[in-house]
Design an enzyme around this catalytic site. Structure first.
Site, PDB file in Angstrom:
ATOM      1  N   ARG A  70       0.651  -1.096   0.053  1.00  0.00           N
ATOM      2  CA  ARG A  70      -0.182   0.138   0.164  1.00  0.00           C
ATOM      3  C   ARG A  70       0.709   1.415  -0.050  1.00  0.00           C
ATOM      4  O   ARG A  70       0.648   2.146  -0.805  1.00  0.00           O
ATOM      5  CB  ARG A  70      -0.771  -0.179   1.180  1.00  0.00           C
ATOM      6  CG  ARG A  70      -2.087  -0.831   1.177  1.00  0.00           C
ATOM      7  CD  ARG A  70      -2.753  -1.355   2.311  1.00  0.00           C
ATOM      8  NE  ARG A  70      -1.855  -2.422   2.727  1.00  0.00           N
ATOM      9  CZ  ARG A  70      -2.041  -3.676   2.173  1.00  0.00           C
ATOM     10  NH1 ARG A  70      -2.937  -3.909   1.528  1.00  0.00           N
ATOM     11  NH2 ARG A  70      -0.908  -4.672   2.631  1.00  0.00           N
ATOM     12  N   THR A  71       1.827   1.323   0.797  1.00  0.00           N
ATOM     13  CA  THR A  71       2.522   2.571   1.080  1.00  0.00           C
ATOM     14  C   THR A  71       3.420   2.899  -0.129  1.00  0.00           C
ATOM     15  O   THR A  71       3.136   4.007  -0.649  1.00  0.00           O
ATOM     16  CB  THR A  71       3.335   2.735   2.326  1.00  0.00           C
ATOM     17  OG1 THR A  71       2.625   2.238   3.487  1.00  0.00           O
ATOM     18  CG2 THR A  71       4.134   3.921   2.580  1.00  0.00           C
ATOM     19  N   LYS A  99      25.710  -4.348  -0.822  1.00  0.00           N
ATOM     20  CA  LYS A  99      27.213  -4.468  -0.887  1.00  0.00           C
ATOM     21  C   LYS A  99      27.981  -3.492   0.197  1.00  0.00           C
ATOM     22  O   LYS A  99      29.141  -3.459   0.276  1.00  0.00           O
ATOM     23  CB  LYS A  99      27.881  -3.360  -2.080  1.00  0.00           C
ATOM     24  CG  LYS A  99      27.280  -3.877  -3.486  1.00  0.00           C
ATOM     25  CD  LYS A  99      27.375  -3.294  -4.609  1.00  0.00           C
ATOM     26  CE  LYS A  99      27.234  -3.320  -5.975  1.00  0.00           C
ATOM     27  NZ  LYS A  99      27.369  -2.206  -6.768  1.00  0.00           N
ATOM     28  N   ARG A 120      11.433   3.749   3.423  1.00  0.00           N
ATOM     29  CA  ARG A 120      10.913   2.733   4.571  1.00  0.00           C
ATOM     30  C   ARG A 120      11.973   1.847   4.906  1.00  0.00           C
ATOM     31  O   ARG A 120      12.960   1.329   4.016  1.00  0.00           O
ATOM     32  CB  ARG A 120       9.734   1.809   3.802  1.00  0.00           C
ATOM     33  CG  ARG A 120       9.204   0.885   4.769  1.00  0.00           C
ATOM     34  CD  ARG A 120       8.200  -0.149   4.625  1.00  0.00           C
ATOM     35  NE  ARG A 120       6.939   0.738   4.671  1.00  0.00           N
ATOM     36  CZ  ARG A 120       5.910   0.075   5.046  1.00  0.00           C
ATOM     37  NH1 ARG A 120       5.701  -1.136   4.371  1.00  0.00           N
ATOM     38  NH2 ARG A 120       4.763   0.765   5.192  1.00  0.00           N
ATOM     39  N   HIS A 148       4.920   5.774  11.620  1.00  0.00           N
ATOM     40  CA  HIS A 148       4.193   5.842   9.793  1.00  0.00           C
ATOM     41  C   HIS A 148       3.427   6.697   9.893  1.00  0.00           C
ATOM     42  O   HIS A 148       2.150   6.865   9.789  1.00  0.00           O
ATOM     43  CB  HIS A 148       3.638   4.435  10.055  1.00  0.00           C
ATOM     44  CG  HIS A 148       3.393   4.098   8.487  1.00  0.00           C
ATOM     45  ND1 HIS A 148       3.562   4.940   7.544  1.00  0.00           N
ATOM     46  CD2 HIS A 148       2.999   2.708   8.085  1.00  0.00           C
ATOM     47  CE1 HIS A 148       3.332   4.103   6.398  1.00  0.00           C
ATOM     48  NE2 HIS A 148       2.919   3.053   6.634  1.00  0.00           N
TER      49      HIS A 148
HETATM   50  C1  NCD Z   1       1.446  -1.189   7.816  1.00  0.00           C
HETATM   51  C2  NCD Z   1       2.824  -0.900   8.065  1.00  0.00           C
HETATM   52  O1  NCD Z   1       3.541  -1.167   7.125  1.00  0.00           O
HETATM   53  O2  NCD Z   1       3.418  -0.376   9.173  1.00  0.00           O
HETATM   54  N1  NCD Z   1       1.093  -1.280   6.704  1.00  0.00           N
HETATM   55  C3  NCD Z   1       0.787  -0.188   5.936  1.00  0.00           C
HETATM   56  O3  NCD Z   1       1.573   0.735   5.779  1.00  0.00           O
HETATM   57  N2  NCD Z   1      -0.389  -0.073   5.486  1.00  0.00           N
HETATM   58  C4  NCD Z   1       0.857  -2.161   9.112  1.00  0.00           C
HETATM   59  C5  NCD Z   1       1.500  -3.685   8.852  1.00  0.00           C
HETATM   60  O4  NCD Z   1       2.662  -3.749   8.448  1.00  0.00           O
HETATM   61  O5  NCD Z   1       0.926  -4.366   9.894  1.00  0.00           O
END
Ligand code: NCD
Length: 321
Positions: A70-71, A99, A120, A148
């Site tokens: 999703r992100t 590396k 991320r 997040h």
């Molecule tokens: C979440 C995350 O990656 O923190 N997912 C997201 O970004 N929608 C939740 C999760 O991984 O449980």
């Protein structure tokens, strides 16, 4: 809130990094949600109309050192819909990280290739570190179990849309309160509003003590219980996945895994008005029979991700200017 305060907050996003929901003011949150309203119906899906390009020639870097659906894809969709482009990687194994390159160096290099970076990374604090060395805005797409913040903005947008308000709300968080970064970000951001926050989870997965204390000191702490049966009045139930990848001990994961599953029957006592949210992905904590409840809004929540991220990118990269 005064219109002027909101436009001032909106302007302040220009060129700014988004690292933690703890950095947001109430005006920041409301400014993004208001900006997102303008992109409603332009984020794809049935009936969506195309958005006029607002960020042509701009490039967004997507550096994902941890899995994401999703992100990453909603940021990508948001940037493309605004007329910009994206580059990056979805798997750290194909980057020079494999590396031995440091995150600092990767960020400094990629900052020369694009106009903003979404990062991320499994390490808590990595986004803050990246923002410090980067010459362009860094947006935290999740740093370990810490934060997040863009998920929080879309969660708040979803709550506002479903409930018509962000004040005078009782919100329950259920599942992995310890490692769930979406919980940490959203709970912190909700402290700007008149809310009662309750927490449902096993003793081993309680909230980090500093966050709990902050909520308590703000006078916003509701009940803390182990089971949904002990909960009565809620407007919103925010369920999360048990974050398997953060558990130092797989045996402990197995122990708590099975104890958190809700189905239609378990939710009925909470009434038909209850809104059920989940950042997704779900594993087995929400039974499929919950999906057809009118209050189950987690798929709308995930769709709102594009709308809100369009607004955020537009504010940061100055699409309106
Ligand atoms: C979440 C995350 O990656 O923190 N997912 C997201 O970004 N929608 C939740 C999760 O991984 O449980």
């Amino acid at each position: 809130m005064q219109d002027e305060a909101l436009s001032e907050a909106a302007r302040a996003f220009r060129g700014r990094s988004v690292v933690s929901a703890n950095d947001f003011t109430r005006a920041d949150i409301l400014a993004v949600l208001e900006a997102a309203g303008a992109f409603e119906g332009r984020a794809g899906g049935p009936g969506s109309t195309p958005q006029e390009p607002r960020l042509p020639g701009r490039v967004l870097g997507l550096l994902f050192f941890e899995p994401s659906t999703r992100t990453r894809l909603s940021f990508e969709s948001a940037m493309l819909r605004l007329g910009g482009s994206v580059l990056g990687f979805a798997d750290a194994r194909v980057s020079s990280f494999s590396k031995g390159e440091t995150l600092n160096d990767t960020i400094r290099v990629v900052a020369g290739y694009c106009d903003a970076i979404v990062l991320r990374h499994p390490n808590e604090g990595s986004a803050r570190l990246a923002a410090e060395v980067s010459t362009i805005p860094v947006i935290n797409g999740g740093d370990g179990s810490n934060q997040h913040p863009t998920q929080t903005l879309l969660d708040l947008y979803t709550i506002k849309k479903a409930m018509g308000r962000l004040d005078d709300l009782r919100v329950g968080f259920m599942g992995d309160l310890r490692y769930g970064r979406t919980v940490h970000s959203l709970a912190a951001a909700l402290l700007h509003f008149d809310v009662k926050l309750s927490f449902i989870g096993p003793p081993s997965l309680k909230l980090p003590p500093d966050l709990r204390l902050e909520i308590e000191e703000a006078g916003r702490l509701g009940i803390e219980v182990e089971s949904l049966d002990e909960v009565e009045d809620l407007d919103v139930l925010y369920i999360t996945r048990i974050q398997k990848e953060r558990f130092p001990d797989p045996v402990e994961y197995e122990r708590v895994r099975a104890s958190y599953r809700v189905d239609r029957e378990a939710l009925l006592p909470l009434g038909p008005e209850l809104k059920i949210m989940h950042p997704l992905p779900r594993v087995n904590e929400v039974a499929p029979d919950v999906d057809t409840l009118p209050g189950a809004i987690y798929f709308q929540q995930t769709r709102n991700g594009v709308t809100v991220r369009m607004a955020l990118l537009d504010l940061i990269l100055g699409g309106g200017a």
